[in-house]
Structures are given as structure tokens and as C-alpha cells.
Design an enzyme around this catalytic site. Sequence first.
Site, short mmCIF file in Angstrom:
data_model
loop_
_atom_site.label_atom_id
_atom_site.label_comp_id
_atom_site.label_asym_id
_atom_site.label_seq_id
_atom_site.Cartn_x
_atom_site.Cartn_y
_atom_site.Cartn_z
CB CYS A 139 -0.95 -0.01 1.18
SG CYS A 139 -2.02 -1.45 1.14
CG HIS B 145 -3.39 3.00 2.00
ND1 HIS B 145 -3.82 2.58 0.76
CD2 HIS B 145 -3.46 1.91 2.82
CE1 HIS B 145 -4.12 1.29 0.83
NE2 HIS B 145 -3.93 0.87 2.06
CG ASN C 252 -6.76 -1.28 0.71
OD1 ASN C 252 -6.03 -0.82 -0.18
ND2 ASN C 252 -6.27 -1.75 1.84
O1 UT7 Z 1 -4.01 -1.70 3.15
C1 UT7 Z 1 -3.29 -2.66 3.84
C2 UT7 Z 1 -3.36 -2.40 5.26
N1 UT7 Z 1 -4.54 -3.03 5.80
C3 UT7 Z 1 -5.20 -2.40 6.74
O2 UT7 Z 1 -4.91 -1.29 7.09
C4 UT7 Z 1 -6.33 -3.16 7.41
C5 UT7 Z 1 -6.31 -2.89 8.90
N2 UT7 Z 1 -7.33 -3.63 9.60
C6 UT7 Z 1 -8.65 -3.32 9.50
O3 UT7 Z 1 -9.03 -2.45 8.77
C7 UT7 Z 1 -9.62 -4.07 10.38
O4 UT7 Z 1 -8.91 -4.82 11.34
C8 UT7 Z 1 -10.57 -5.01 9.59
C9 UT7 Z 1 -11.53 -4.20 8.76
C10 UT7 Z 1 -9.76 -5.94 8.72
C11 UT7 Z 1 -11.40 -5.86 10.57
O5 UT7 Z 1 -12.10 -4.99 11.45
P1 UT7 Z 1 -12.02 -5.22 13.01
O6 UT7 Z 1 -12.89 -4.23 13.63
O7 UT7 Z 1 -10.58 -5.23 13.41
O8 UT7 Z 1 -12.65 -6.63 13.17
P2 UT7 Z 1 -12.04 -7.94 13.86
O9 UT7 Z 1 -11.05 -8.59 12.98
O10 UT7 Z 1 -11.64 -7.61 15.27
O11 UT7 Z 1 -13.33 -8.83 13.96
C12 UT7 Z 1 -14.44 -8.47 14.80
C13 UT7 Z 1 -15.58 -9.42 14.50
C14 UT7 Z 1 -15.15 -10.88 14.48
O12 UT7 Z 1 -16.21 -11.65 15.01
P3 UT7 Z 1 -16.14 -12.21 16.52
O13 UT7 Z 1 -14.90 -13.05 16.58
O14 UT7 Z 1 -16.05 -10.99 17.38
O15 UT7 Z 1 -17.42 -12.96 16.65
C15 UT7 Z 1 -15.01 -11.17 13.02
O16 UT7 Z 1 -15.19 -12.55 12.73
O17 UT7 Z 1 -16.09 -9.16 13.21
C16 UT7 Z 1 -16.13 -10.35 12.45
N3 UT7 Z 1 -15.97 -10.02 11.05
C17 UT7 Z 1 -17.02 -9.76 10.27
N4 UT7 Z 1 -18.33 -9.68 10.50
C18 UT7 Z 1 -19.12 -9.35 9.48
C19 UT7 Z 1 -14.84 -9.96 10.33
N5 UT7 Z 1 -15.12 -9.64 9.06
C20 UT7 Z 1 -16.46 -9.50 8.99
C21 UT7 Z 1 -17.34 -9.17 7.96
N6 UT7 Z 1 -18.66 -9.11 8.25
N7 UT7 Z 1 -16.92 -8.91 6.71
#
Ligand code: UT7
Length: 332
Positions: A116, A257, A287
Site C-alpha cells: 500500500c 491510503h 482498498n
Molecule cells: O491496506 C493494507 C493495510 N490493511 C489495513 O490497514 C487493514 C487494517 N485492519 C482493519 O481495517 C480491520 O482490522 C478489519 C476491517 C480488517 C477488521 O475490522 P475489526 O474491527 O478489526 O474486526 P475484527 O477482525 O476484530 O473482527 C471483529 C468481529 C469478528 O467476530 P467475533 O470473533 O467478534 O465474533 C469477526 O469474525 O467481526 C467479524 N468479522 C465480520 N463480521 C461481518 C470480520 N469480518 C467481517 C465481515 N462481516 N466482513
Amino acid sequence: MTNPVRAKISALGTYVPPRLLTNADLEKMVDTTNEWILSRVGIRERHVVDKGVATSDLAVEAAKKALAQRGLAPTDMDAIIVGTVTPDMLFPSTACLVQHKLGAAGAWGFDLSAACSAFIYAVQTGAQFIATGVHKRVLVIGADVMSSIIDYTDRATCVIFGDGAGAVILEPAEDDSVGLIDFIHEVDGSGGCFLQMPAGGSLNPASHETVDKKMHYVHQDGQQVFKFAVRKQTEACLKLLERNGLKGSDIDAFIPHQANLRIINATADRLGLRPESVIVNIERYGNTTAGTIPLAMNTAIEEGKLKKGDLVLMASVGAGFTVGAALLRWAY
Ligand code: UT7
């Protein structure tokens, strides 16, 4: 040695493929909701290619627009740098494919891998050829077809990414009132395991096993990347502002980004930016990795937020980890 020549961005072109992948589409593919995607990431829709369309195709369309804007021919380019993690193939480089498709006879080029941060890194790399005076025109492209390396059964990654490209032309600035001012690039290789495509390289060459184990897709520990991105993007920008005697409120356009709206907002708050200076288009494109920053530049122009002499701060964090922050004054 003579004084370095300051480089400026003299033209911008962007391109996204026409096909849309909306949150409603994704709701039918994986266990997710429009509400979750909008509130946790800030994306409503992204563009994806049709089968057979590759990164070089997006790059060429973006480059054609930049050339047309400046009234230049492909043969006027001295070099082509393509930032991408989704090259058409491992070799030849996408830059070579772009050179041929564009008809940029006489230009040399190469790909730059910084995920990125690739666009910021490629701009600064191209600027060095201008600075030394060896080149007069460098075509810098950030382009990715992320849909080619996404597992559309994995809800944690498939909702985030889209396809897109942006191209700029770098030329010598006539004076110091416009152009690239300063940059900070950092790498923290200890973060490599948190965001990667494990197979397809020399460590894990393609095999039935790597395909069965889904190792040719993006694997991400979202929370680790999120925490690093907020902290390091802010740190790099603050350091850059400070050493140039600037405050966040001096920035006319903050072009980050576009990985997550929450990362952008957290960085903007910590930097003390004026809300109207923060450029956001993640809602429309998701993204697009190396494509996000030039696409956001284009959004800034569309929204009337970028004019000659404006102070611009670009920022990124990507796989690696790579970190980039750059200051410039917009040149047209
Ligand atoms: O460009 C490259 C650099 N990349 C980034 O900057 C990405 C950085 N990270 C992020 O943007 C975020 O961490 C994500 C968008 C990837 C994920 O968001 P989050 O708030 O960190 O979610 P999480 O991984 O902590 O997951 C929270 C919950 C989980 O469920 P449980 O375990 O709490 O029941 C996930 O399974 O959200 C669930 N989850 C979803 N639910 C609905 C994960 N993806 C989804 C989804 N829809 N698409």
C-alpha cells in the site's frame, strides 16, 4: 554536484474497471452485512475487473489519461515505475508490459513492491531521477487488481479490497513554489507475517498443496495491521510536519491510503488536521492498494480541494510493514 532539481507532479490520470461489487453483492457471497462493512471499514462498493483484465490494462488506461491531460506522447516518457503487488505475472515486470502496450518506446522501467506504500515510494524513487537531472519525465503508476488474490469465501478480507489504478507524470519544477518537498519512508520487516500472500514465490512455489491450502490469497491479521497503521502513519506524518516547521492545520489536503475509514479518522484527529482537508473516497473504491492515493488525489480535484500551491500530505502503511509520508505543493 549541482543542486538537486525539485520534481513536481504535472499530471494525473486514474482508472477503475466498470464492474461494481457492492456490499449487497457480498452479503450474498459471505456471512456479512452492509452495516458491518460500512461501520467497521467505511466501504459501500468497490470496482473489480472482468476475467482477462490485468493490472497492466488498468495502468495503461490511467497513464493515457495523465498523458492526455499534459498533452504528451508516450514516447516523451524517460522511465516508467509501476507500484503493484498484483503484477500481471512475476516477470516480465508490469512496467515492461505497460511500456509496450502504451507504445512508450525509449522508456525503461521497473516494478516497485511496497504494497500500500508503493505509490508514495514510487513517486519518491522517480523524483530522484528528476533530482539528478538524468530524466525530464517519469511516469509513476500505482495499480492493483486485488480481486485476483482475494479469497471470496473469506469475509475478513473479501469485503475490503477493490481494483484500480492511478498514474502521475513527474517533471522538473520551475521553482520551489510547487513540487515534492520532503518524505519519510520506513520499513518494519518484523510485521511481514501479519499481511502477506504466502505462496507463488520462491519459498512456496505453486503446487496443488499451496492451492488447496489457499496460500495464493491475501492473509491478514487485521487487528495487528490496524494498530500498527494508526500508530506509524501518525508518527511518520508528525515527524515530517515537525521537521518542516508545520502543524496539521497548515495542510490543505491530507491524502492518505484508503484502507479503513477508522484508520484515516484516527490519524486525522491525532495530527490536528482541518476536517475539510481530509480526502476520503474509500466508500466508493475500497482498498485498491497501490491505487488508493492517486485515486484520492483525483477525488480531491473533483471536490475542488486541490489547487496550485496547496500543501499536500500523503501517508500510507502497508504490508511489510512499509510506511510512507510525503509533503508536496500541488503544481497545477
Ligand atoms: O491496506 C493494507 C493495510 N490493511 C489495513 O490497514 C487493514 C487494517 N485492519 C482493519 O481495517 C480491520 O482490522 C478489519 C476491517 C480488517 C477488521 O475490522 P475489526 O474491527 O478489526 O474486526 P475484527 O477482525 O476484530 O473482527 C471483529 C468481529 C469478528 O467476530 P467475533 O470473533 O467478534 O465474533 C469477526 O469474525 O467481526 C467479524 N468479522 C465480520 N463480521 C461481518 C470480520 N469480518 C467481517 C465481515 N462481516 N466482513
